[in-house]
Design an enzyme around this catalytic site. Structure first.
Site, PDB file in Angstrom:
ATOM      1  CD1 TRP A  28     -17.966  13.415 -17.216  1.00  0.00           C
ATOM      2  CD2 TRP A  28     -18.650  11.507 -16.279  1.00  0.00           C
ATOM      3  NE1 TRP A  28     -16.858  12.592 -17.103  1.00  0.00           N
ATOM      4  CE2 TRP A  28     -17.255  11.410 -16.526  1.00  0.00           C
ATOM      5  CE3 TRP A  28     -19.300  10.419 -15.699  1.00  0.00           C
ATOM      6  CZ2 TRP A  28     -16.500  10.280 -16.208  1.00  0.00           C
ATOM      7  CZ3 TRP A  28     -18.549   9.286 -15.375  1.00  0.00           C
ATOM      8  CH2 TRP A  28     -17.170   9.222 -15.637  1.00  0.00           C
TER       9      TRP A  28
ATOM     10  CD1 TRP B  39      -1.386  -0.214  -3.917  1.00  0.00           C
ATOM     11  CD2 TRP B  39      -1.729   0.985  -5.787  1.00  0.00           C
ATOM     12  NE1 TRP B  39      -1.971  -1.031  -4.870  1.00  0.00           N
ATOM     13  CE2 TRP B  39      -2.195  -0.322  -6.019  1.00  0.00           C
ATOM     14  CE3 TRP B  39      -1.832   1.916  -6.823  1.00  0.00           C
ATOM     15  CZ2 TRP B  39      -2.761  -0.722  -7.229  1.00  0.00           C
ATOM     16  CZ3 TRP B  39      -2.398   1.529  -8.031  1.00  0.00           C
ATOM     17  CH2 TRP B  39      -2.847   0.226  -8.233  1.00  0.00           C
TER      18      TRP B  39
ATOM     19  CD  GLU C 262      -2.773  -1.130  -0.102  1.00  0.00           C
ATOM     20  OE1 GLU C 262      -3.238  -0.079  -0.565  1.00  0.00           O
ATOM     21  OE2 GLU C 262      -2.911  -2.235  -0.657  1.00  0.00           O
TER      22      GLU C 262
ATOM     23  CD1 TRP D   3     -13.413  11.452 -13.968  1.00  0.00           C
ATOM     24  CD2 TRP D   3     -11.986  12.342 -12.515  1.00  0.00           C
ATOM     25  NE1 TRP D   3     -12.394  12.035 -14.687  1.00  0.00           N
ATOM     26  CE2 TRP D   3     -11.504  12.583 -13.819  1.00  0.00           C
ATOM     27  CE3 TRP D   3     -11.241  12.805 -11.438  1.00  0.00           C
ATOM     28  CZ2 TRP D   3     -10.323  13.274 -14.081  1.00  0.00           C
ATOM     29  CZ3 TRP D   3     -10.056  13.495 -11.679  1.00  0.00           C
ATOM     30  CH2 TRP D   3      -9.608  13.723 -12.990  1.00  0.00           C
TER      31      TRP D   3
ATOM     32  CD1 TRP E 178     -11.423  11.032  -5.635  1.00  0.00           C
ATOM     33  CD2 TRP E 178     -13.268  10.450  -6.777  1.00  0.00           C
ATOM     34  NE1 TRP E 178     -12.500  11.143  -4.785  1.00  0.00           N
ATOM     35  CE2 TRP E 178     -13.646  10.796  -5.458  1.00  0.00           C
ATOM     36  CE3 TRP E 178     -14.252  10.046  -7.660  1.00  0.00           C
ATOM     37  CZ2 TRP E 178     -14.969  10.752  -5.018  1.00  0.00           C
ATOM     38  CZ3 TRP E 178     -15.571   9.994  -7.236  1.00  0.00           C
ATOM     39  CH2 TRP E 178     -15.917  10.350  -5.925  1.00  0.00           C
TER      40      TRP E 178
ATOM     41  CG  ASN F 106      -8.701   1.988   0.285  1.00  0.00           C
ATOM     42  OD1 ASN F 106      -8.595   2.939  -0.473  1.00  0.00           O
ATOM     43  ND2 ASN F 106      -8.506   0.742  -0.119  1.00  0.00           N
TER      44      ASN F 106
HETATM   45  C1  LIG Z   1     -11.555   7.728  -4.138  1.00  0.00           C
HETATM   46  C2  LIG Z   1     -10.329   7.628  -3.257  1.00  0.00           C
HETATM   47  C3  LIG Z   1      -9.770   8.772  -2.710  1.00  0.00           C
HETATM   48  C4  LIG Z   1      -8.628   8.696  -1.898  1.00  0.00           C
HETATM   49  N1  LIG Z   1      -8.083   9.847  -1.388  1.00  0.00           N
HETATM   50  C5  LIG Z   1      -6.955   9.779  -0.644  1.00  0.00           C
HETATM   51  C6  LIG Z   1      -6.355  10.960  -0.134  1.00  0.00           C
HETATM   52  O1  LIG Z   1      -6.793  12.085  -0.384  1.00  0.00           O
HETATM   53  N2  LIG Z   1      -5.254  10.829   0.655  1.00  0.00           N
HETATM   54  C7  LIG Z   1      -4.695   9.596   0.932  1.00  0.00           C
HETATM   55  O2  LIG Z   1      -3.672   9.541   1.641  1.00  0.00           O
HETATM   56  N3  LIG Z   1      -5.227   8.475   0.425  1.00  0.00           N
HETATM   57  C8  LIG Z   1      -6.331   8.508  -0.334  1.00  0.00           C
HETATM   58  N4  LIG Z   1      -6.884   7.363  -0.823  1.00  0.00           N
HETATM   59  C9  LIG Z   1      -6.189   6.075  -0.576  1.00  0.00           C
HETATM   60  C10 LIG Z   1      -6.614   5.335   0.707  1.00  0.00           C
HETATM   61  O3  LIG Z   1      -7.996   5.289   0.799  1.00  0.00           O
HETATM   62  C11 LIG Z   1      -6.046   5.965   1.983  1.00  0.00           C
HETATM   63  O4  LIG Z   1      -4.660   6.178   1.829  1.00  0.00           O
HETATM   64  C12 LIG Z   1      -6.240   5.037   3.181  1.00  0.00           C
HETATM   65  O5  LIG Z   1      -7.606   4.786   3.378  1.00  0.00           O
HETATM   66  C13 LIG Z   1      -5.633   5.682   4.403  1.00  0.00           C
HETATM   67  O6  LIG Z   1      -5.870   4.879   5.531  1.00  0.00           O
HETATM   68  P1  LIG Z   1      -4.678   4.251   6.340  1.00  0.00           P
HETATM   69  O7  LIG Z   1      -3.644   5.264   6.625  1.00  0.00           O
HETATM   70  O8  LIG Z   1      -5.281   3.535   7.501  1.00  0.00           O
HETATM   71  O9  LIG Z   1      -4.118   3.238   5.269  1.00  0.00           O
HETATM   72  P2  LIG Z   1      -3.287   1.902   5.391  1.00  0.00           P
HETATM   73  O10 LIG Z   1      -4.115   0.826   4.798  1.00  0.00           O
HETATM   74  O11 LIG Z   1      -2.757   1.666   6.743  1.00  0.00           O
HETATM   75  O12 LIG Z   1      -2.073   2.163   4.370  1.00  0.00           O
HETATM   76  C14 LIG Z   1      -0.874   2.836   4.762  1.00  0.00           C
HETATM   77  C15 LIG Z   1      -0.592   4.003   3.862  1.00  0.00           C
HETATM   78  O13 LIG Z   1      -0.414   3.580   2.520  1.00  0.00           O
HETATM   79  C16 LIG Z   1      -0.934   4.555   1.619  1.00  0.00           C
HETATM   80  N5  LIG Z   1      -2.061   3.998   0.879  1.00  0.00           N
HETATM   81  C17 LIG Z   1      -2.941   3.058   1.290  1.00  0.00           C
HETATM   82  N6  LIG Z   1      -3.834   2.778   0.312  1.00  0.00           N
HETATM   83  C18 LIG Z   1      -3.506   3.563  -0.730  1.00  0.00           C
HETATM   84  C19 LIG Z   1      -4.040   3.755  -2.034  1.00  0.00           C
HETATM   85  N7  LIG Z   1      -5.092   3.059  -2.480  1.00  0.00           N
HETATM   86  N8  LIG Z   1      -3.471   4.674  -2.832  1.00  0.00           N
HETATM   87  C20 LIG Z   1      -2.397   5.375  -2.432  1.00  0.00           C
HETATM   88  N9  LIG Z   1      -1.841   5.241  -1.211  1.00  0.00           N
HETATM   89  C21 LIG Z   1      -2.381   4.354  -0.373  1.00  0.00           C
HETATM   90  C22 LIG Z   1      -1.444   5.715   2.477  1.00  0.00           C
HETATM   91  O14 LIG Z   1      -0.417   6.674   2.577  1.00  0.00           O
HETATM   92  C23 LIG Z   1      -1.713   5.027   3.804  1.00  0.00           C
HETATM   93  O15 LIG Z   1      -1.666   5.906   4.900  1.00  0.00           O
HETATM   94  C24 LIG Z   1      -8.031   7.415  -1.633  1.00  0.00           C
HETATM   95  C25 LIG Z   1      -8.617   6.266  -2.180  1.00  0.00           C
HETATM   96  C26 LIG Z   1      -9.753   6.367  -2.982  1.00  0.00           C
HETATM   97  C27 LIG Z   1     -10.348   5.106  -3.545  1.00  0.00           C
END
Ligand SMILES: Cc1cc2nc3c(=O)[nH]c(=O)nc-3n(C[C@H](O)[C@H](O)[C@H](O)COP(=O)(O)OP(=O)(O)OC[C@H]3O[C@@H](n4cnc5c(N)ncnc54)[C@H](O)[C@@H]3O)c2cc1C
Length: 474
Positions: free
Chosen positions: A314, A286, A283, A367, A390, A349
């Site tokens: 849209w 990502w 993650e 979007w 998005w 997420n």
């Molecule tokens: C529509 C949409 C919008 C989002 N907007 C944001 C946003 O504005 N800011 C944001 O930080 N994340 C965003 N995310 C990605 C993800 O949802 C969040 O990073 C995650 O929910 C943060 O929770 P956590 O720190 O507990 O994640 P954990 O699951 O603990 O993951 C650890 C870290 O990995 C990174 N990470 C995890 N999942 C993703 C992912 N899919 N894409 C990129 N990095 C990821 C984040 O930095 C996160 O803090 C978005 C996802 C979607 C689908």
């Protein structure tokens, strides 16, 4: 010479690349007879109109913590209000020479801003930028033909091969080394300043996030010693506290990405944690992937990564959009997510994906409307990740969900919130429904529970969405 350190998305003094360089230069070159030193942060004036109050509150907590930390070494943190260009111009005008240090930012609008800062500063000194925000500086991991990766899995493979990860060097940014120069601080009287302590936030005390380094580190450590063991199994269930919750801290840099990787890597020695840690590291990768996408493809700031999808027509129905924003679509899992976002400045997420897919494929709304609404409400708003998420959900992005694979919100709900625990928390009208009914309440129940009827028919809209994508695909 004015030695100036500009804090941006690195609100910490530990393991900070640009700060470590700054400290080393000041330590070796500072001339007590004529030099000055300053640490500052700039808050753009219009931030409140776009970014949610919860996010600003979190930011202020981070700044407050940083302020107190700097104080321990005798330094102040000046918090300016205004445009970065104006602030830097002012600092230049009021000093003979300036040496400005900061960490790089990779968002297209920040790159543009930094070009302007270079122009402003070049007559008077130097603007020294370093990579700190990501492990793989955008541009450093490329395909064999030197083009950027646009698919995640090969990027991840190269990332892991190239970095051959065991551990990452953390930077020595100990301010004790320059403490003696704290008597020579520069104070600007001409720039508008913000007193973060006097700022009032009209927010109920229901926020789950608290800014500041100590908080970020506590979350990270706690996660890696407990929940990471089952992360790969539980990370998709929104009613379970199964993820790290560190995203706002990673965004504002109260903890460093190296610290995250290093602590996670340490845990790989524990066999029971291995699967969870590996999934968690994926993650973090990502995030690295989306940062390099934002850097190499700056047009994504207002356009689809796959350009032909800019031609999608849209429907952009404002009433439907309002119902989505307010959690009144009649699809319980979507409504729960949207209400969580507005109430807490946060969304799980899995539910971010469900709500984003619903807006674009079921309501046929652009979007970018959703991206902006998330930006206004998320505490962890991060341009690269938000745009990436998005565009993934809308199927307009790189390596995104194919347009014909549209989430069925009912099945997502049954699979990831089987007992409706998450739904009941945020949609209390449905709290008396049992696990079977809660995902798709029948119409009689809807009437008695005063819950909206479904805004659209998912199966019909799915067909229309696929046709819309098909029509611009050739
Ligand atoms: C529509 C949409 C919008 C989002 N907007 C944001 C946003 O504005 N800011 C944001 O930080 N994340 C965003 N995310 C990605 C993800 O949802 C969040 O990073 C995650 O929910 C943060 O929770 P956590 O720190 O507990 O994640 P954990 O699951 O603990 O993951 C650890 C870290 O990995 C990174 N990470 C995890 N999942 C993703 C992912 N899919 N894409 C990129 N990095 C990821 C984040 O930095 C996160 O803090 C978005 C996802 C979607 C689908």
């Amino acid at each position: 010479m004015l030695y100036a350190y500009w804090f941006r998305k690195d609100l910490r003094v530990n393991d900070n690349k640009a700060l470590s360089e700054f400290i080393s230069v000041v330590r070796n070159r500072f001339n007590k007879k004529k030099d000055k030193i300053i640490f500052f942060y700039i808050k753009g004036k219009n931030s409140f109109s776009y970014y949610g109050e919860k996010r600003i509150k979190f930011l202020y907590e981070c700044l407050n913590d940083l302020y107190n930390t700097l104080k321990k070494f005798g330094f102040d943190l000046e918090i300016y209000s205004g445009s970065s260009g104006d602030v830097i111009k002012n600092l230049c005008e009021n000093s003979d020479e300036i040496s400005l240090y900061a960490n790089k930012q990779y968002e297209p609008y920040n790159i543009k801003r930094d070009k302007l800062i270079y122009e402003i500063i070049k007559q008077k000194g130097t603007f020294n930028l370093f990579n700190d925000t990501v492990l793989s500086e955008p541009g450093s991991i490329l395909k064999d033909d030197k083009s950027p990766y646009i698919v995640y899995t090969p990027f991840k493979k190269k990332f892991l091969n190239l970095l051959n990860i065991n551990s990452f060097e953390e930077y020595n940014s100990d301010l004790n080394q320059i403490r003696e120069f704290s008597k020579y601080q520069y104070k600007s009287v001409y720039i508008e300043k913000i007193n973060i302590l006097s700022e009032n936030f009209n927010l109920k005390n229901n926020l789950n996030f608290k800014g500041g380094r100590k908080e970020g580190f506590k979350l990270l450590n706690h996660f890696l010693n407990t929940r990471v063991f089952d992360y790969h199994l539980l990370r998709d269930f929104p009613s379970i506290n199964g993820t790290s919750l560190i995203s706002p801290h990673l965004h504002f840099g109260t903890i460093s990405v190296r610290e995250c990787f290093n602590l996670a890597l340490k845990q790989t020695k524990n066999k029971k944690a291995l699967k969870g840690v590996q999934t968690w590291i994926s993650e973090l990768i990502w995030r690295e992937f989306y940062y390099q996408i934002a850097f190499h493809f700056p047009y994504i700031i207002n356009g689809a990564f796959i350009k032909r999808y800019d031609n999608i027509e849209w429907e952009n129905d404002k009433i439907k959009f309002d119902r989505w924003c307010n959690g009144l679509t009649g699809y319980p899992i979507v409504d729960a997510g949207m209400r969580q976002l507005v109430k807490e400045g946060w969304m799980h997420n899995r539910v971010r994906m469900i709500t984003a897919m619903f807006l674009t494929k079921d309501l046929l709304i652009d979007w970018r409307w959703g991206e902006k609404f998330f930006a206004e409400h998320l505490i962890d708003l991060d341009f690269a990740n938000n745009n990436g998420g998005w565009q993934w959900s809308a199927s307009t992005g790189c390596d995104s969900q194919p347009y014909f694979r549209i989430f069925n919100p009912y099945l997502q709900s049954v699979k990831f919130d089987p007992d409706g625990v998450y739904i009941k928390k945020y949609v209390p009208e449905l709290k008396n429904l049992d696990g079977k009914n809660i995902h798709k309440p029948d119409l009689e129940l809807i009437k008695s529970e005063k819950y909206p009827t479904p805004i659209i028919d998912h199966f019909k809209m799915k067909e229309i969405a696929i046709l819309k994508f098909k029509s611009v695909s050739n």
